[in-house]
Design a protein around this motif. Structure first.
Motif, mmCIF file in Angstrom:
data_model
loop_
_atom_site.group_PDB
_atom_site.id
_atom_site.type_symbol
_atom_site.label_atom_id
_atom_site.label_comp_id
_atom_site.label_asym_id
_atom_site.label_seq_id
_atom_site.Cartn_x
_atom_site.Cartn_y
_atom_site.Cartn_z
ATOM 1 N N ARG A 151 0.822 -1.215 0.000
ATOM 2 C CA ARG A 151 0.000 0.000 0.000
ATOM 3 C C ARG A 151 0.852 1.260 0.000
ATOM 4 N NH1 ARG A 151 -3.803 -1.373 -2.467
ATOM 5 N NH2 ARG A 151 -4.653 0.691 -2.010
ATOM 6 N N ASP A 152 2.057 1.168 0.558
ATOM 7 C CA ASP A 152 2.932 2.338 0.636
ATOM 8 C C ASP A 152 4.360 1.854 0.832
ATOM 9 O OD1 ASP A 152 3.181 1.571 3.290
ATOM 10 O OD2 ASP A 152 1.792 3.082 4.036
ATOM 11 N N PRO B 288 -0.766 11.666 -6.181
ATOM 12 C CA PRO B 288 -0.382 10.340 -6.649
ATOM 13 C C PRO B 288 -0.647 9.238 -5.620
ATOM 14 C CG PRO B 288 1.540 11.450 -5.797
ATOM 15 C CD PRO B 288 0.389 12.428 -5.668
ATOM 16 N N ASP B 289 -0.860 8.023 -6.110
ATOM 17 C CA ASP B 289 -0.851 6.828 -5.269
ATOM 18 C C ASP B 289 0.482 6.103 -5.411
ATOM 19 O OD1 ASP B 289 -3.760 6.859 -4.470
ATOM 20 O OD2 ASP B 289 -3.985 6.719 -6.653
ATOM 21 N N GLY C 229 2.556 7.786 2.826
ATOM 22 C CA GLY C 229 1.464 6.985 2.293
ATOM 23 C C GLY C 229 1.507 6.686 0.815
ATOM 24 N N HIS C 230 2.621 6.975 0.152
ATOM 25 C CA HIS C 230 2.742 6.675 -1.270
ATOM 26 C C HIS C 230 3.584 5.412 -1.477
ATOM 27 C CE1 HIS C 230 2.250 11.077 -0.804
ATOM 28 N NE2 HIS C 230 1.422 10.944 -1.826
ATOM 29 N N LEU C 231 3.310 4.699 -2.548
ATOM 30 C CA LEU C 231 4.123 3.551 -2.941
ATOM 31 C C LEU C 231 5.135 4.043 -3.970
ATOM 32 C CD1 LEU C 231 4.776 0.553 -2.829
ATOM 33 C CD2 LEU C 231 2.910 0.139 -4.474
ATOM 34 N N VAL C 232 6.425 3.968 -3.624
ATOM 35 C CA VAL C 232 7.485 4.535 -4.448
ATOM 36 C C VAL C 232 8.384 3.416 -4.964
ATOM 37 C CG1 VAL C 232 9.428 6.149 -4.518
ATOM 38 C CG2 VAL C 232 7.443 6.643 -3.058
ATOM 39 N N PHE C 233 8.584 3.377 -6.262
ATOM 40 C CA PHE C 233 9.506 2.433 -6.889
ATOM 41 C C PHE C 233 10.689 3.207 -7.464
ATOM 42 C CE2 PHE C 233 5.377 0.334 -7.191
ATOM 43 C CZ PHE C 233 5.668 -0.973 -6.836
ATOM 44 N N SER C 234 11.907 2.682 -7.272
ATOM 45 C CA SER C 234 13.066 3.339 -7.861
ATOM 46 C C SER C 234 14.200 2.344 -8.038
ATOM 47 C CB SER C 234 13.518 4.518 -7.014
ATOM 48 O OG SER C 234 14.448 5.311 -7.741
ATOM 49 N N MET D 8 12.152 2.328 8.457
ATOM 50 C CA MET D 8 10.691 2.407 8.555
ATOM 51 C C MET D 8 10.010 2.342 7.190
ATOM 52 S SD MET D 8 9.731 5.128 11.553
ATOM 53 C CE MET D 8 10.565 6.501 10.785
ATOM 54 N N SER D 9 10.616 2.978 6.170
ATOM 55 C CA SER D 9 9.921 3.165 4.898
ATOM 56 C C SER D 9 10.194 2.078 3.873
ATOM 57 C CB SER D 9 10.314 4.519 4.287
ATOM 58 O OG SER D 9 9.952 5.572 5.136
ATOM 59 N N LEU D 10 11.357 1.423 3.970
ATOM 60 C CA LEU D 10 11.712 0.410 2.969
ATOM 61 C C LEU D 10 10.784 -0.796 3.079
ATOM 62 C CD1 LEU D 10 13.844 -0.435 0.789
ATOM 63 C CD2 LEU D 10 15.063 -1.594 2.645
#
Length: 359
Positions: A132-133, A208-209, A232-237, A269-271
């Protein structure tokens, strides 16, 4: 599209596409060379003279990319040209070397490949799109298929519907199809936005989502990616590292030493996951290369290791994390060897311990 690509360059691009090659290299003093299934193959042409190469290469270069080349000595851009009755797309990198202009042209498939063709596990893709994020990083060397993996995964979200997707790329490669109940905006660094960091900054104001950032290469982009993942965003990089452990080391290294503890805490926390990949030559030289993967999910022990900087323990957590869907590149290589897809020599070159192949 450039007004008129030089006839010679157009012919070489045609040969590259029709051969099924991935790249065309145009360098002064050498015949044009294409990369086919990972190997370099010269085209049946004379070496390119210094006094003609610039004219050839600039014939494919749009005006905004030419300005970047003149200012920065390098320029990345995408363009289209007709090949065998249909339009083909290319990603180009122009550069200066020894006073001459050189170029590399990557062939971009006209459609986003499917998972089975690429050899990417469907269950892994399903887990990634179910997030989800958070932040998902794909790592690997240049030419290891990172852009293809990101395109396949994000396109699954696009086809599912209900997502506002923003991409920031240099340049835009795969073009996402329009799907019901999805909105995709693709922005090209240099043409549509000044930098990856700016693309992220302004992208966050576009509701954005899902955000796809072509590459994290500087502190500003890394910070924006973390902030987006935290909110709350799903980030790909992508990152250019050899493995998951290298990505965890590389990310905080983009920041000053006094900021790194805080960055490691944010990353812990975010990964969500790191997927590291390599493309290995097939046992059959006429076939495409095979995908070998290392998969790491950010479990509690791994998050603790990231936070405390005890990166040396990551490999062991991946080895023991099979129930969470983790596996090492060595395990992936061994499976390809047992399936008869790669040679023993290729397998031995791509594992940490050759003895592992015998287990």
């Amino acid at each position: 599209m450039p007004d008129a690509i030089a006839e010679k360059l157009h012919r070489w691009l045609e040969w590259t596409v029709q051969a099924g090659a991935s790249d065309l290299h145009v360098v002064a003093g050498h015949a044009p060379v294409m990369r086919l299934h990972g190997d370099l193959t010269e085209l049946p042409e004379a070496p390119i003279a210094s006094d003609e190469i610039e004219t050839l290469l600039l014939s494919a270069c749009p005006e905004d990319a030419l300005k970047r080349l003149q200012a920065n000595k390098n320029a990345d851009f995408s363009f289209e040209c007709p090949v065998a009755g249909k339009v083909s797309r290319f990603r180009a990198t122009l550069f200066l070397a020894g006073g001459d202009t050189g170029g590399c042209f990557r062939v971009i498939p006209d459609t986003i490949p499917d998972l089975a063709w690429a050899g990417f596990p469907a269950d892994l893709a399903a887990k990634l799109v179910a997030l989800r994020d958070g932040l998902v990083i794909v790592t690997g060397a240049t030419g290891s298929g990172k852009s293809t993996t990101l395109a396949m995964v994000v396109n699954r979200l696009n086809k599912t519907g209900g997502y506002r997707i923003i991409t920031v790329e240099e340049p835009v490669e795969y073009q996402f199809p329009r799907e019901p109940n999805s909105v995709v905006t693709q922005r090209e660094v240099g043409a549509d936005v000044l930098s990856f960091a700016d693309g992220l900054k302004y992208g966050l104001r576009q509701d954005p989502d899902v955000i796809l950032v072509g590459e994290i290469r500087d502190r500003e982009t890394a910070q924006m990616a973390l902030s987006a993942a935290e909110t709350g965003h799903l980030v790909f990089s992508t990152l250019h590292t050899r493995d998951a452990k290298g990505a965890i080391t590389r990310f905080p290294d983009l920041f000053p030493s006094d900021a790194q503890p805080a960055v490691r805490s944010q990353l812990a926390m975010s990964l969500r996951a790191i997927v590291s990949q390599r493309l290995l030559p097939s046992i059959n030289k006429t076939e495409k290369r095979h995908l070998a993967l290392e998969v790491m999910w950010n479990t509690h022990p791994i998050a603790s290791a990231i936070r405390t900087g005890k990166i040396e323990s990551i490999d062991n957590y991946i080895l023991t994390g099979r129930e969470e869907g983790m596996y090492t590149c060595d395990e992936s290589v061994r499976l390809l060897l047992r399936a008869g897809k790669i040679t023993r020599a290729v397998a031995e070159q791509n594992v940490r311990d050759v003895k592992f192949l015998n287990h």
